[in-house]
Write an enzyme that holds these catalytic residues in place. Structure first.
Site, PDB file in Angstrom:
ATOM      1  N   ASP A  26       0.855  -1.190   0.000  1.00  0.00           N
ATOM      2  CA  ASP A  26       0.000   0.000   0.000  1.00  0.00           C
ATOM      3  C   ASP A  26       0.890   1.237   0.000  1.00  0.00           C
ATOM      4  O   ASP A  26       1.634   1.478   0.957  1.00  0.00           O
ATOM      5  CB  ASP A  26      -0.890  -0.051   1.249  1.00  0.00           C
ATOM      6  N   ASP A 120      -3.236   2.305  -5.831  1.00  0.00           N
ATOM      7  CA  ASP A 120      -2.037   2.311  -4.987  1.00  0.00           C
ATOM      8  C   ASP A 120      -1.968   1.153  -4.015  1.00  0.00           C
ATOM      9  O   ASP A 120      -1.209   1.207  -3.063  1.00  0.00           O
ATOM     10  CB  ASP A 120      -1.984   3.627  -4.207  1.00  0.00           C
ATOM     11  N   GLU A 121      -2.748   0.122  -4.240  1.00  0.00           N
ATOM     12  CA  GLU A 121      -2.846  -0.914  -3.219  1.00  0.00           C
ATOM     13  C   GLU A 121      -3.117  -2.256  -3.879  1.00  0.00           C
ATOM     14  O   GLU A 121      -3.952  -2.348  -4.774  1.00  0.00           O
ATOM     15  CB  GLU A 121      -4.019  -0.538  -2.303  1.00  0.00           C
TER      16      GLU A 121
HETATM   17 MG   LIG Z   1      -2.258   3.867   0.144  1.00  0.00          MG
END
Ligand SMILES: [Mg+2]
Length: 370
Positions: A26, A120-121
């Site tokens: 993350d 983003d993860e």
């Molecule tokens: Mg993040």
């Protein structure tokens, strides 16, 4: 604890030397980190990334702003009250998309399968490796992401998805936390129950009223009480509380979808004027999900502009949902991320990654993932 012998031995069986290891990666305060990376004046400052409409919400706040209580999905006016000195910058999705591509290329180079949850993860299936070997992979990923993208990523490593995600959160920012096989239950035990997937503020309050505050309290409840509190879900919840979570990393979700869209008689200018339509579309999608007994893992928004270009954004939940307020919030969150430089001709809301569902997980909206 005797009555949990079955569950405990299952944990032990899964704790052999080699086990499928899941890594949750993350990026830290993604949008804000990109802003700080690219503008030295923003480094060390409280930065909020948000749109400019009347109903703008915080897309991401830097850690400096989070210290003042600012968080993602919070209305911007509220964030400004909490942190008047914050510097508000507009989002730059083309840049985020480019960083996403380079970061996910790093993930894919190190994993058997990658399940993206958002830009983003992601969950990475590291295949059957020992945890120390997985930690080395995690370090390499962190180094390569820093080199390729110039930002930091937090990593959690465990035998199951939920524990891996909780571990990456625990290490933020720039962390690497590994939970050894067989220690999942003791790792989770002291944490508040709300950190379990599916436990939202309402369930948390209900549990607190019963004196159940920690995950360990929940894990040691007798069956009768679990069933009285949660019905059939109770047993599954205890498995989660013990860190037993066999869900695999899934690269591609099913493509079925439920969607609704509307073409306007007159093109509409400005996001604020789209709010009512968006809300009614979200309600319709929620109602159709429920009438078919389905839950959606992902909600997206599509717009067609006056020049006929089409733009869209989507966001994913940690747990699938079917309730209108959550879907509306997610849809608004997506709309905030779409650049509307022309009047809007068509607006639509779409639910994807559908699955047959019970109704238990409607409280949790993972808007905090950026
Ligand atoms: Mg993040």
């Amino acid at each position: 604890m005797q009555r949990h012998g079955d569950a405990a031995s299952r944990v032990r069986r899964r704790s052999g030397v080699l086990a499928t290891v899941i890594l949750h990666a993350d990026l830290d305060a993604f949008y804000a980190s990109i802003a700080q990376r690219d503008d030295p004046r923003l480094r060390g400052q409280p930065v909020i990334v948000a749109g400019s409409s009347r109903r703008a919400v915080v897309l991401t706040a830097s850690y400096e702003a989070r210290k003042s209580g600012v968080h993602s999905a919070m209305p911007l006016f509220m964030a400004r009250e909490r942190c008047p000195q914050a510097i508000v910058v507009p989002p730059d999705f083309a840049r985020y998309r480019a960083v996403h591509e380079s970061v996910f290329a790093v993930f894919k180079a190190h994993a058997r399968a990658v399940e993206g949850l958002s830009l983003d993860e992601a969950f990475l299936d590291l295949d059957d490796v020992t945890v120390p070997a997985a930690v080395l992979v995690g370090r390499r990923i962190k180094d390569e992401v820093r080199r390729e993208a110039g930002i930091t990523v937090s990593v959690g490593i465990a035998t199951g998805k939920m524990v891996a995600k909780i571990a990456s959160d625990d290490g933020k920012p720039d962390g690497l936390v590994a939970v050894a096989p067989g220690t999942e239950a003791s790792y989770l035990a002291p944490k508040p129950v709300r950190r379990l997937w599916g436990i939202g503020p309402k369930t948390e309050a209900r549990l607190r009223a019963q004196g159940i505050e920690r995950i360990g309290d929940l894990a040691s409840l007798p069956d009768e009480r679990l069933v009285a509190l949660f019905g059939a879900w109770g047993v599954e919840l205890r498995n989660l509380a013990l860190g037993i979570d066999p869900r695999p990393v899934v690269e591609e979700w099913e493509t079925r979808s439920i969607s609704t869209e509307e073409t306007f008689e007159h093109d509409v200018t400005g996001k604020a004027r789209l709010g009512d339509v968006l809300a009614s579309q979200a309600r319709e999608v929620a109602q159709r999900l429920r009438s078919q007994g389905l839950l959606a893992q992902t909600v997206g928004v599509k717009v067609k502009l006056a020049n006929r270009s089409v733009r869209g954004r989507q966001t994913s939940f940690v747990e699938a949902v079917d309730d209108a307020p959550t879907i509306e919030r997610a849809a608004w969150y997506c709309l905030e991320r779409i650049v509307l430089d022309k009047p809007v001709r068509l607006l639509g809301v779409r639910a994807t990654n559908l699955r047959a569902g019970d109704r238990r997980q409607t409280e949790f909206f993972d808007a905090l993932g950026t």
